[in-house]
Every structure is written in C-alpha cells, then in structure tokens.
Scaffold this active site. Structure first.
Site, PDB file in Angstrom:
ATOM      1  N   HIS A 175       0.820  -1.207   0.000  1.00  0.00           N
ATOM      2  CA  HIS A 175       0.000   0.000   0.000  1.00  0.00           C
ATOM      3  C   HIS A 175       0.860   1.267   0.000  1.00  0.00           C
ATOM      4  CE1 HIS A 175       0.822   1.187   4.172  1.00  0.00           C
ATOM      5  NE2 HIS A 175       0.769  -0.106   4.474  1.00  0.00           N
ATOM      6  N   GLU A 197      -2.774  -6.749   7.252  1.00  0.00           N
ATOM      7  CA  GLU A 197      -1.512  -6.691   7.990  1.00  0.00           C
ATOM      8  C   GLU A 197      -1.669  -7.472   9.293  1.00  0.00           C
ATOM      9  OE1 GLU A 197       1.498  -6.824   8.197  1.00  0.00           O
ATOM     10  OE2 GLU A 197       2.151  -4.821   7.595  1.00  0.00           O
TER      11      GLU A 197
END
Length: 246
Positions: free
Chosen positions: A29, A104
């Site tokens: 990201h 994550e």
C-alpha cells in the site's frame, strides 16, 4: 512452496503466460502519515496521506504500462490498501475484491503506538520481537507465522484459480514479506532479523507461479521504478532501512 529467484529486472516478466503459470504482482500500500511517524498501524484503518494518494495514482499508471493483461485485482480490506487499489481498478477496468486474509498483522496492544512508546511501555519487547519473530506474539495480537499461514493459504487458492492469468494483489509490508519468506523457503526469524523482502510504499514484487514444477520465481522485488521522478523513491527506500513498524 519452492521458489527460484531471478535477477531484479523488469526484463524477465513474460509477455505471454503459459496455461500452467500464474503471474502475481504484489503491491504494498501507499504511504500513510503513520508510516512516516513510525506508528504501529496493524489492523487499524488509517487513510493514505496526501503523498500516499499521489503514489497510488502513480503506481496505477505504471501498472497500465506493463505488457501483462491483468484479469483480477485483490486487496486487503483495510482502508490504506483499499485506497491504493482504487486507482488501479479504475485504470485497468477491474473490480477490487476485498480479502481479509491479506490484512496486515494484528498488532494488538501496540496498535496506534509509536515505536518509542512501545519501548517505554514494553521495555525490550521490540527487540525480542525482531529477534524471535518465529514465535513472539504481539501482546493481544498475532504472531508472524499466523499471518504467514493465512496469506499463504489464500495465495495457493488464488494462483490455482488464475492459471494462465496475471493478477494484482495489494497488501501490507509484513504480510507480503511473510508470504515471500514462505515462497523462498526462508526462516521467519532470519527474514525479519536480516530484513529480507522489505518493501517500500507502493513497492512492487512480481512472482511467477509454475503449476507443473511447483516453483514460484521472484522476477523482481520491491520495484519503485514508477516513483523515480519523485522524492517518494528516496523516502520509500530510506524507510526500508528503519526499524520495522507495521
């Protein structure tokens, strides 16, 4: 999973993908303010910074210049990954499909804390996490092997579903490197201690999965070519050398 690593160059990306191969572009990201602050994000929804929004547009444009025809786009369902995936979806005419397995690591009690805060509140624990990454559980959160198990399980299903195709996967720094460690056959603790497979914001890694041999070849790792004309390249590269925050 077996793997071979080729030279880190875009020249190795195949123009045509065999029917028994899957090409996977792994994209970390874009930048958030918490990345800059060295604050643990974990699974908290943190938006991209202004710089991060610009990075997302840039990597989306770069992906459209690749010779591969991408047929699917998958993204972690966390906001920072979603915001990175949106312009990619727009440019390529794809639907970004949310996948919780691409999240994550859940950083538990460390989520929202600066690395300095963690050292003060949990003295010595950061060092222990980096030293014993194969077994240390973030207080109230996950272990890296748990993250690795969920993302690898999803990866196996994804490449099987996309034989003969190229796909894009938007995820997170630790999540991606835990996957790459599995593909490379690296020990989790060594991977973290030696900082293998670190990726900058919008870094791109390409993996070619061969369904006949079972090998996963890393064609290039952490490409930031799309940011070369911006100061983001330097910032992203510098942050790969800092103590890990997720």
């Amino acid at each position: 999973m077996n793997t071979t690593r080729k030279a880190s160059t875009l020249a190795h990306v195949p123009v045509r993908i065999g029917r028994q191969e899957t090409l996977v572009y792994l994209v970390r990201h874009a930048q958030t303010a918490w990345n800059i602050e060295r604050r643990f994000q974990g699974q908290i929804d943190v938006p991209l910074s202004e710089e991060g929004l610009a990075q997302a547009e840039i990597v989306a444009n770069w992906l459209t210049s690749q010779q591969s025809h991408f047929t699917a786009l998958y993204t972690s369902d966390l906001l920072r990954a979603n915001q990175t995936a949106r312009p990619i979806a727009d440019r390529l005419g794809l639907v970004a499909q949310d996948v919780a397995a691409l999240r994550e690591i859940h950083a538990g009690e460390w989520q929202g804390l600066l690395t300095d805060d963690i050292e003060e509140l949990y003295p010595g624990q950061l060092a222990r996490w980096h030293r014993e990454a194969d077994e240390f559980r973030l207080p109230g959160g996950e272990t890296i092997p748990e993250v690795q198990a969920r993302i690898c399980g999803w990866y196996k299903q994804a490449i099987e579903a996309h034989r003969g195709q190229a796909i894009i996967v938007v995820s997170h720094g630790l999540a991606i490197r835990s996957l790459l460690a599995a593909l490379e056959g690296w020990d989790v603790a060594d991977t973290e201690r030696m900082r293998k497979a670190i990726m900058g914001n919008t870094g791109v890694t390409a993996v070619l999965a061969d369904h006949v041999t079972g090998q996963n070849s890393v064609l290039f790792h952490n490409s930031l070519a799309h940011l070369e004309s911006t100061h983001s390249t330097r910032d992203a590269q510098e942050r790969t050398n800092e103590p890990a925050a997720v």
